[in-house]
Design a protein around this motif. Structure first.
Motif, short mmCIF file in Angstrom:
data_model
loop_
_atom_site.label_atom_id
_atom_site.label_comp_id
_atom_site.label_asym_id
_atom_site.label_seq_id
_atom_site.Cartn_x
_atom_site.Cartn_y
_atom_site.Cartn_z
N SER A 21 11.04 9.55 -10.65
CA SER A 21 9.73 9.50 -10.02
C SER A 21 8.71 9.01 -11.03
CB SER A 21 9.31 10.88 -9.51
OG SER A 21 10.20 11.36 -8.53
N CYS A 22 7.70 8.33 -10.54
CA CYS A 22 6.61 7.87 -11.37
C CYS A 22 5.31 8.08 -10.62
CB CYS A 22 6.77 6.38 -11.72
SG CYS A 22 5.35 5.67 -12.57
N ALA A 23 4.43 8.85 -11.22
CA ALA A 23 3.14 9.15 -10.61
C ALA A 23 2.03 8.46 -11.40
CB ALA A 23 2.90 10.65 -10.57
N ALA A 24 1.22 7.70 -10.70
CA ALA A 24 0.09 7.02 -11.32
C ALA A 24 -1.20 7.78 -11.05
CB ALA A 24 -0.03 5.60 -10.77
N PHE A 29 -7.75 0.94 -9.41
CA PHE A 29 -8.46 0.13 -8.43
C PHE A 29 -7.53 -0.14 -7.25
CE2 PHE A 29 -9.77 -3.89 -6.51
CZ PHE A 29 -11.08 -3.59 -6.18
N SER A 30 -6.50 -0.89 -7.51
CA SER A 30 -5.50 -1.16 -6.48
C SER A 30 -4.22 -1.60 -7.17
CB SER A 30 -5.98 -2.24 -5.51
OG SER A 30 -5.03 -2.47 -4.49
N ILE A 31 -3.19 -0.80 -7.01
CA ILE A 31 -1.91 -1.13 -7.61
C ILE A 31 -1.12 -2.00 -6.65
CG2 ILE A 31 0.29 -0.24 -8.44
CD1 ILE A 31 -1.20 2.21 -9.47
N ASN A 32 -0.81 -3.18 -7.08
CA ASN A 32 -0.03 -4.11 -6.27
C ASN A 32 1.46 -3.84 -6.47
OD1 ASN A 32 1.05 -6.19 -4.79
ND2 ASN A 32 0.35 -7.81 -6.16
N THR A 50 11.61 -3.80 -8.63
CA THR A 50 10.18 -3.82 -8.40
C THR A 50 9.90 -3.68 -6.92
OG1 THR A 50 10.06 -6.24 -8.24
CG2 THR A 50 9.72 -5.25 -10.43
N ILE A 51 8.69 -3.25 -6.62
CA ILE A 51 8.29 -3.11 -5.23
C ILE A 51 6.80 -3.38 -5.12
CG2 ILE A 51 7.99 -0.61 -5.49
CD1 ILE A 51 8.92 -0.37 -2.52
N THR A 52 6.41 -4.16 -4.14
CA THR A 52 5.00 -4.45 -3.92
C THR A 52 4.39 -3.39 -3.03
OG1 THR A 52 5.32 -5.80 -1.93
CG2 THR A 52 5.53 -6.91 -4.06
N SER A 53 3.07 -3.44 -2.91
CA SER A 53 2.39 -2.49 -2.04
C SER A 53 2.80 -2.68 -0.59
CB SER A 53 0.87 -2.64 -2.18
OG SER A 53 0.45 -3.95 -1.83
N GLY A 54 3.26 -3.87 -0.25
CA GLY A 54 3.73 -4.14 1.09
C GLY A 54 5.18 -3.79 1.34
N ARG A 71 8.19 3.65 -2.63
CA ARG A 71 6.89 4.11 -3.10
C ARG A 71 6.11 4.74 -1.97
NH1 ARG A 71 3.53 -1.11 -5.03
NH2 ARG A 71 1.81 0.43 -5.12
N ASP A 72 5.22 5.62 -2.36
CA ASP A 72 4.29 6.25 -1.45
C ASP A 72 2.91 5.79 -1.89
OD1 ASP A 72 2.52 7.87 -0.04
OD2 ASP A 72 3.81 9.63 -0.17
N ASN A 73 2.36 4.82 -1.20
CA ASN A 73 1.09 4.23 -1.61
C ASN A 73 -0.07 5.23 -1.60
OD1 ASN A 73 2.25 1.70 -1.99
ND2 ASN A 73 1.82 1.03 0.11
N SER A 74 -0.03 6.14 -0.65
CA SER A 74 -1.11 7.12 -0.55
C SER A 74 -1.14 8.06 -1.74
CB SER A 74 -0.99 7.92 0.74
OG SER A 74 0.17 8.73 0.75
N LYS A 75 0.00 8.25 -2.38
CA LYS A 75 0.09 9.14 -3.53
C LYS A 75 0.23 8.39 -4.85
CE LYS A 75 2.28 12.87 -0.90
NZ LYS A 75 3.47 13.76 -0.79
N ASN A 76 0.25 7.07 -4.78
CA ASN A 76 0.47 6.25 -5.98
C ASN A 76 1.70 6.71 -6.74
OD1 ASN A 76 -1.73 4.36 -5.82
ND2 ASN A 76 -3.11 6.05 -6.33
#
Length: 120
Positions: A21-24, A29-32, A50-54, A71-76
């Motif tokens: 797991s990796c938590a940012a 601003f916006s992690i792509n 790798t994985i994009t925000s999409g 990835r869970d974008n809402s949790k970065n």
């Protein structure tokens, strides 16, 4: 500005599984793109996945079919599910994130690394 913290590494037998797991956090601003890289002593860091925000993913050939990045974008937060682990997977695994910045000035951030050791 942005901190990345990995967790989930450890010692596992060949054929076993681990989930990283990796938590940012911080001034995001916006992690792509986020990704996992690994490095053995004396060698360069290699991209694992790798994985994009999409949700578009890319994998190192040798881990295709065995590893799954998500990835869970809402949790970065990003994950790497590693199955059918091999001794060759032994390395220090680093989390990477690219923040695009307000005016699209991408910046790379790295975690401290988490050790994955595959051994019987």
């Amino acid at each position: 500005q942005v901190q990345l913290v990995e967790s989930g590494g450890g010692l596992v037998q060949p054929g076993g599984s681990l989930r990283l797991s990796c938590a940012a956090s911080g001034n995001i601003f916006s992690i792509n793109t986020m990704g996992w890289y690994r490095q053995a002593p004396g060698k360069q860091r290699d991209m694992v996945a790798t994985i994009t925000s999409g949700g578009k993913t890319n994998y190192k050939d040798s881990v295709k079919g065995r590893f799954t990045i998500s990835r869970d974008n809402s949790k970065n937060t990003m994950y790497l599910q590693m199955n059918s682990l091999k001794p060759e997977d032994t390395a220090l695994y680093y989390c990477n994130a690219v923040d695009i910045g307000r005016y699209y000035t991408p910046t790379n951030y790295w975690g401290q690394g988490t050790q994955v050791t595959v051994s019987s």
